[in-house]
Design a protein around this motif. Sequence first.
Motif, mmCIF file in Angstrom:
data_model
loop_
_atom_site.group_PDB
_atom_site.id
_atom_site.type_symbol
_atom_site.label_atom_id
_atom_site.label_comp_id
_atom_site.label_asym_id
_atom_site.label_seq_id
_atom_site.Cartn_x
_atom_site.Cartn_y
_atom_site.Cartn_z
ATOM 1 N N PRO A 1 0.797 -1.220 0.000
ATOM 2 C CA PRO A 1 0.000 0.000 0.000
ATOM 3 C C PRO A 1 0.827 1.267 0.000
ATOM 4 C CG PRO A 1 -0.904 -1.595 1.524
ATOM 5 C CD PRO A 1 0.399 -2.154 1.046
ATOM 6 N N ASP A 2 1.995 1.260 0.694
ATOM 7 C CA ASP A 2 2.755 2.501 0.782
ATOM 8 C C ASP A 2 3.486 2.827 -0.523
ATOM 9 O OD1 ASP A 2 4.694 0.577 0.826
ATOM 10 O OD2 ASP A 2 5.407 1.022 2.850
ATOM 11 N N ILE B 1 -8.917 -5.168 -3.960
ATOM 12 C CA ILE B 1 -9.149 -3.782 -3.545
ATOM 13 C C ILE B 1 -9.013 -3.637 -2.031
ATOM 14 C CG2 ILE B 1 -10.905 -1.969 -3.370
ATOM 15 C CD1 ILE B 1 -11.950 -2.921 -6.106
ATOM 16 N N LEU B 2 -9.710 -4.473 -1.280
ATOM 17 C CA LEU B 2 -9.703 -4.322 0.179
ATOM 18 C C LEU B 2 -8.325 -4.597 0.772
ATOM 19 C CD1 LEU B 2 -13.106 -5.897 1.288
ATOM 20 C CD2 LEU B 2 -12.579 -3.536 0.681
ATOM 21 N N SER B 3 -7.596 -5.540 0.213
ATOM 22 C CA SER B 3 -6.297 -5.893 0.791
ATOM 23 C C SER B 3 -5.235 -4.825 0.557
ATOM 24 C CB SER B 3 -5.807 -7.231 0.219
ATOM 25 O OG SER B 3 -5.541 -7.130 -1.166
ATOM 26 N N HIS B 4 -5.486 -3.911 -0.377
ATOM 27 C CA HIS B 4 -4.492 -2.881 -0.662
ATOM 28 C C HIS B 4 -4.889 -1.494 -0.173
ATOM 29 C CE1 HIS B 4 -2.995 -6.037 -3.373
ATOM 30 N NE2 HIS B 4 -1.837 -5.473 -3.149
ATOM 31 N N LEU B 5 -6.031 -1.391 0.469
ATOM 32 C CA LEU B 5 -6.378 -0.110 1.090
ATOM 33 C C LEU B 5 -5.708 -0.014 2.461
ATOM 34 C CD1 LEU B 5 -10.175 0.212 0.217
ATOM 35 C CD2 LEU B 5 -8.254 1.452 -0.801
ATOM 36 N N PRO B 6 -5.340 1.171 2.902
ATOM 37 C CA PRO B 6 -4.673 1.311 4.203
ATOM 38 C C PRO B 6 -5.588 0.912 5.351
ATOM 39 C CG PRO B 6 -5.244 3.461 3.293
ATOM 40 C CD PRO B 6 -5.491 2.466 2.202
ATOM 41 N N LYS B 7 -4.993 0.460 6.454
ATOM 42 C CA LYS B 7 -5.777 -0.035 7.586
ATOM 43 C C LYS B 7 -6.612 1.066 8.238
ATOM 44 C CE LYS B 7 -1.963 0.468 10.906
ATOM 45 N NZ LYS B 7 -1.098 -0.261 11.869
ATOM 46 N N ASP B 8 -6.226 2.335 8.031
ATOM 47 C CA ASP B 8 -6.992 3.443 8.594
ATOM 48 C C ASP B 8 -7.854 4.125 7.531
ATOM 49 O OD1 ASP B 8 -4.890 4.464 7.146
ATOM 50 O OD2 ASP B 8 -4.299 5.961 8.654
ATOM 51 N N PHE B 9 -8.233 3.376 6.494
ATOM 52 C CA PHE B 9 -9.071 3.941 5.435
ATOM 53 C C PHE B 9 -10.282 4.608 6.075
ATOM 54 C CE2 PHE B 9 -12.280 3.539 1.979
ATOM 55 C CZ PHE B 9 -11.600 4.238 0.996
ATOM 56 N N PHE C 1 -17.484 -16.005 2.732
ATOM 57 C CA PHE C 1 -16.915 -14.966 1.870
ATOM 58 C C PHE C 1 -16.407 -13.794 2.695
ATOM 59 C CE2 PHE C 1 -17.973 -11.069 -0.670
ATOM 60 C CZ PHE C 1 -16.906 -11.154 -1.551
ATOM 61 N N VAL C 2 -17.187 -13.387 3.687
ATOM 62 C CA VAL C 2 -16.782 -12.285 4.566
ATOM 63 C C VAL C 2 -15.511 -12.646 5.331
ATOM 64 C CG1 VAL C 2 -17.426 -11.019 6.659
ATOM 65 C CG2 VAL C 2 -19.059 -11.242 4.781
ATOM 66 N N GLN C 3 -15.471 -13.842 5.863
ATOM 67 C CA GLN C 3 -14.288 -14.288 6.600
ATOM 68 C C GLN C 3 -13.060 -14.313 5.694
ATOM 69 O OE1 GLN C 3 -14.772 -18.087 8.492
ATOM 70 N NE2 GLN C 3 -12.648 -18.199 9.187
ATOM 71 N N TRP C 4 -13.242 -14.772 4.477
ATOM 72 C CA TRP C 4 -12.159 -14.826 3.491
ATOM 73 C C TRP C 4 -11.629 -13.422 3.188
ATOM 74 C CZ3 TRP C 4 -12.575 -13.752 -2.055
ATOM 75 C CH2 TRP C 4 -11.502 -14.243 -2.816
ATOM 76 N N LEU C 5 -12.533 -12.454 3.005
ATOM 77 C CA LEU C 5 -12.108 -11.074 2.766
ATOM 78 C C LEU C 5 -11.391 -10.498 3.984
ATOM 79 C CD1 LEU C 5 -15.134 -9.409 0.918
ATOM 80 C CD2 LEU C 5 -12.932 -10.076 -0.064
ATOM 81 N N ALA C 6 -11.925 -10.788 5.174
ATOM 82 C CA ALA C 6 -11.348 -10.246 6.397
ATOM 83 C C ALA C 6 -9.916 -10.729 6.599
ATOM 84 C CB ALA C 6 -12.211 -10.621 7.601
ATOM 85 N N GLU C 7 -9.654 -11.972 6.224
ATOM 86 C CA GLU C 7 -8.321 -12.534 6.429
ATOM 87 C C GLU C 7 -7.266 -11.858 5.561
ATOM 88 O OE1 GLU C 7 -8.971 -16.623 5.623
ATOM 89 O OE2 GLU C 7 -9.819 -17.063 7.616
ATOM 90 N N GLY D 1 -9.336 -0.173 -14.020
ATOM 91 C CA GLY D 1 -9.003 -1.506 -13.560
ATOM 92 C C GLY D 1 -8.842 -1.500 -12.054
ATOM 93 N N PRO D 2 -8.790 -2.685 -11.416
ATOM 94 C CA PRO D 2 -8.710 -2.762 -9.954
ATOM 95 C C PRO D 2 -7.550 -1.990 -9.349
ATOM 96 C CG PRO D 2 -9.219 -4.908 -10.871
ATOM 97 C CD PRO D 2 -8.901 -4.023 -12.033
ATOM 98 N N ASP D 3 -6.371 -2.032 -9.970
ATOM 99 C CA ASP D 3 -5.223 -1.324 -9.406
ATOM 100 C C ASP D 3 -5.445 0.179 -9.392
ATOM 101 O OD1 ASP D 3 -5.193 -1.353 -12.191
ATOM 102 O OD2 ASP D 3 -3.004 -1.240 -12.326
ATOM 103 N N LYS D 4 -6.053 0.708 -10.457
ATOM 104 C CA LYS D 4 -6.348 2.141 -10.511
ATOM 105 C C LYS D 4 -7.460 2.518 -9.537
ATOM 106 C CE LYS D 4 -3.385 3.309 -13.739
ATOM 107 N NZ LYS D 4 -3.849 3.588 -15.104
#
Length: 366
Positions: free
Chosen positions: A162-163, A198-206, A224-230, A351-354
């Motif tokens: 992320p940084d 998307i969620l895994s690359h957003l900062p933890k203090d989004f 699915f929620v648990q998978w995203l949370a991990e 795209g997802p990265d953008k």
Amino acid sequence: MPDSAKTALAHRPPIRLLVVEDSPSVREFLVYLFASDQEIQVIATASNGEEALEAVKTRKPDVITMDLHMPRMDGYAATRAIMENYPTPIVVVTDSTASDDRSTTLSALEAGALAVMKRPTGIGHPDHAATARELIQTVKLMSEIKVVKRWAKQKTPAAPAPDTLPPEPPLMTPAARKHFRLVAIGSSTGGPLVLQQILSHLPKDFPIPIIIVQHIAQGFAEGFVQWLAESSKFAVALAVNGTVMMPAHAYVVPNGFQANVDTYARVTLKKDAAENGHCPSVSTLFRSVANAYGASAIGILLTGMGKDGAAELGLMRDQGALTIAQDKESSVVHGMPGAAIALGAATQVLGPDKIVSLLAGLAQHS
């Protein structure tokens, strides 16, 4: 159907399907089901992953339906091996929502399966026709997807940290530097991996709450929620009625409910009718977000079949919201975002990265 369309259909080669299922009775049921459609030809069956891999190599199917738990090689391992060696569209078909099966199913999606479907109900059940039709239509659509080879996990290049993302992406204009209060995301076929990215690359203090409608088979939302949370750096939870959305949190709308939000960041869930064939529906959520948040919302429509949410993304845009549709190149199915683009509902096509870069940059000004 016009005569010309019937003629074209008659000359179109049937979709070559491989059915992978360890239960003989279920396998026979699925073969019978697909045989009822003249556009599909079951060219082979397999009772375990090893047989499936060999059948893909020798028979070269257009699409595969994949069981989860099988002897010798399970559905996840088979999916991974197929996508690494003989990339072919795969639809996971299961009747179980046990925790182990949810985990295996989501792992199969991560390995390259395109969709997960509940096994159709038996003949004589009141839902049989609808569930059978849904599976057949999904298999037909997935057969047209051009999948690419998935490299073995250890060979996959690491995603950027992320940084390393630009703090102010070039896509952001001074006019876009406003106070955003909510991100609303709609997603369907192919969406789980994009949401994870998307969620895994957003900062933890989004600093902006995120609410998500993902079309997924009944019983798999919790897994699915648990998978995203991990894989995310902040909290991901299943929304409940009355939830007050908080910054640095993402909320997934559960199956069987339509979601509305109000100006107090509160989520209301209702057992309501399906819209665009879906419950939850992206259209219902986006319409609510447009009314409650206006220009302080961000709407994102990701890969998926159909047009759920497309017109309502336009409502959000009309209210001044920032609206984003996933680009065709990165979409597994460009139905939903493509419909939004055709309507002029998207102010950005990315795209997802953008999308990650844009959200990270905008968050600094919220």
